[in-house]
Design a protein around this motif. Structure first.
Motif, PDB file in Angstrom:
ATOM      1  N   GLU A 138       8.264 -11.598 -40.473  1.00  0.00           N
ATOM      2  CA  GLU A 138       6.771 -11.581 -40.468  1.00  0.00           C
ATOM      3  C   GLU A 138       6.220 -11.801 -41.920  1.00  0.00           C
ATOM      4  O   GLU A 138       5.578 -10.930 -42.449  1.00  0.00           O
ATOM      5  CB  GLU A 138       6.416 -10.233 -39.843  1.00  0.00           C
ATOM      6  N   MET A 139       6.186 -12.917 -42.442  1.00  0.00           N
ATOM      7  CA  MET A 139       5.882 -13.212 -43.854  1.00  0.00           C
ATOM      8  C   MET A 139       4.274 -13.421 -43.790  1.00  0.00           C
ATOM      9  O   MET A 139       3.675 -13.755 -42.772  1.00  0.00           O
ATOM     10  CB  MET A 139       6.441 -14.410 -44.358  1.00  0.00           C
TER      11      MET A 139
ATOM     12  N   HIS B  73      16.157 -20.088 -47.405  1.00  0.00           N
ATOM     13  CA  HIS B  73      15.883 -20.933 -46.555  1.00  0.00           C
ATOM     14  C   HIS B  73      14.595 -20.448 -45.855  1.00  0.00           C
ATOM     15  O   HIS B  73      14.535 -19.233 -45.560  1.00  0.00           O
ATOM     16  CB  HIS B  73      16.978 -21.125 -45.438  1.00  0.00           C
ATOM     17  N   VAL B  74      13.467 -21.049 -45.673  1.00  0.00           N
ATOM     18  CA  VAL B  74      12.290 -20.573 -45.184  1.00  0.00           C
ATOM     19  C   VAL B  74      11.862 -21.326 -43.734  1.00  0.00           C
ATOM     20  O   VAL B  74      11.846 -22.361 -43.512  1.00  0.00           O
ATOM     21  CB  VAL B  74      11.221 -20.911 -46.065  1.00  0.00           C
TER      22      VAL B  74
ATOM     23  N   SER C 128       8.463 -16.474 -38.318  1.00  0.00           N
ATOM     24  CA  SER C 128       8.615 -16.711 -39.534  1.00  0.00           C
ATOM     25  C   SER C 128       9.820 -15.827 -39.950  1.00  0.00           C
ATOM     26  O   SER C 128       9.924 -14.421 -39.758  1.00  0.00           O
ATOM     27  CB  SER C 128       7.389 -16.260 -40.417  1.00  0.00           C
ATOM     28  N   TYR C 129      10.528 -16.359 -40.793  1.00  0.00           N
ATOM     29  CA  TYR C 129      12.150 -15.785 -41.482  1.00  0.00           C
ATOM     30  C   TYR C 129      12.474 -16.669 -42.558  1.00  0.00           C
ATOM     31  O   TYR C 129      12.213 -17.647 -42.734  1.00  0.00           O
ATOM     32  CB  TYR C 129      13.058 -16.138 -40.388  1.00  0.00           C
ATOM     33  N   VAL C 130      12.788 -15.607 -43.755  1.00  0.00           N
ATOM     34  CA  VAL C 130      13.175 -16.018 -44.946  1.00  0.00           C
ATOM     35  C   VAL C 130      14.527 -15.433 -45.100  1.00  0.00           C
ATOM     36  O   VAL C 130      14.439 -14.365 -45.213  1.00  0.00           O
ATOM     37  CB  VAL C 130      12.087 -15.952 -45.947  1.00  0.00           C
TER      38      VAL C 130
ATOM     39  N   LYS D 115       6.097 -11.828 -49.283  1.00  0.00           N
ATOM     40  CA  LYS D 115       5.073 -10.833 -48.856  1.00  0.00           C
ATOM     41  C   LYS D 115       5.857 -10.473 -47.148  1.00  0.00           C
ATOM     42  O   LYS D 115       4.706 -10.664 -46.174  1.00  0.00           O
ATOM     43  CB  LYS D 115       3.836 -11.143 -48.727  1.00  0.00           C
ATOM     44  N   PRO D 116       6.827 -10.097 -47.025  1.00  0.00           N
ATOM     45  CA  PRO D 116       7.353  -9.828 -45.415  1.00  0.00           C
ATOM     46  C   PRO D 116       6.860  -8.566 -44.917  1.00  0.00           C
ATOM     47  O   PRO D 116       6.562  -7.679 -45.842  1.00  0.00           O
ATOM     48  CB  PRO D 116       8.807  -9.852 -45.367  1.00  0.00           C
TER      49      PRO D 116
END
Ligand SMILES: C[S@@+](CC[C@H](N)C(=O)[O-])C[C@H]1O[C@@H](n2cnc3c(N)ncnc32)[C@H](O)[C@@H]1O
Length: 173
Positions: A23-24, A83-84, A91-93, A116-117
């Motif tokens: 949750e960026m 990895h984005v 959303s996931y990084v 900024k997650p």
């Protein structure tokens, strides 16, 4: 899954730090789309990824229409990989590195400020020879990350390695 080597003793220092983020900030995630950047190097620069661990030799790629992957190599055999997945509904990084540091706070802050997650999981895996081994103690502080609440915290002791797993959340901004 977590795999550990069941060797007799530890000869070489070894450590891994990971930040898995969900949750960026949607504006930040736009950088990782072809609408905003033409290629991987532009996304690396615009997002500030290039400043997380300066000096890395970076191979980066921006997918079409969106998505980004980078691998960076540092002197001494160290790596950084990011990895984005910028799609707003999922959303996931992921960030991972084996760079040895006595205190990972500054690195963690740089990664969090970049993406900024609203939720993240931090893991530190270090053996007894590693200069990173004291991070486990530092991570015991549940007030560690301003603006985030610690939702879960676990410390595991293996034969040669210790692992800290800490989960933080904050309201979506
Ligand atoms: C960067 S990849 C990373 C996948 C996985 N989460 C990881 O960490 O290894 C996922 C992102 O790239 C995008 N993408 C676009 N084309 C792709 C392809 N051919 N293979 C994998 N991902 C692709 C996906 O839509 C998603 O936003």
């Amino acid at each position: 899954h977590l795999y550990t080597m069941d060797a007799v003793g530890v000869m070489e220092p070894d450590q891994t730090v990971e930040l898995l983020m969900w949750e960026m900030c949607p504006d930040t995630m736009q950088i990782f789309t072809k609408k905003v950047c033409k290629d991987g190097p532009e996304a690396t620069k615009k997002s500030g990824i290039c400043d997380i661990i300066p000096g890395a030799q970076i191979d980066d790629f921006l997918f079409d229409p969106c998505g980004y992957s980078m691998n960076g190599l540092l002197p001494g055999g160290y790596y950084i990989t990011i990895h984005v997945t910028p799609e707003p509904h999922c959303s996931y990084v992921s960030f991972e590195s084996n760079v040895p540091q006595e205190n990972y706070m500054e690195l963690m802050e740089k990664v969090l400020n970049t993406f900024k997650p609203s939720k993240f999981l931090m893991t530190v895996f270090a053996n007894k020879e590693s200069i990173a081994k004291d991070n486990h103690k530092q991570l015991e502080n549940k007030e560690l990350v301003p603006g985030y609440t610690r939702a879960d915290h676990q410390f595991c002791t293996f034969k040669n390695y210790n692992l800290t797993y800490s989960h933080f959340t904050r309201p979506i901004i």
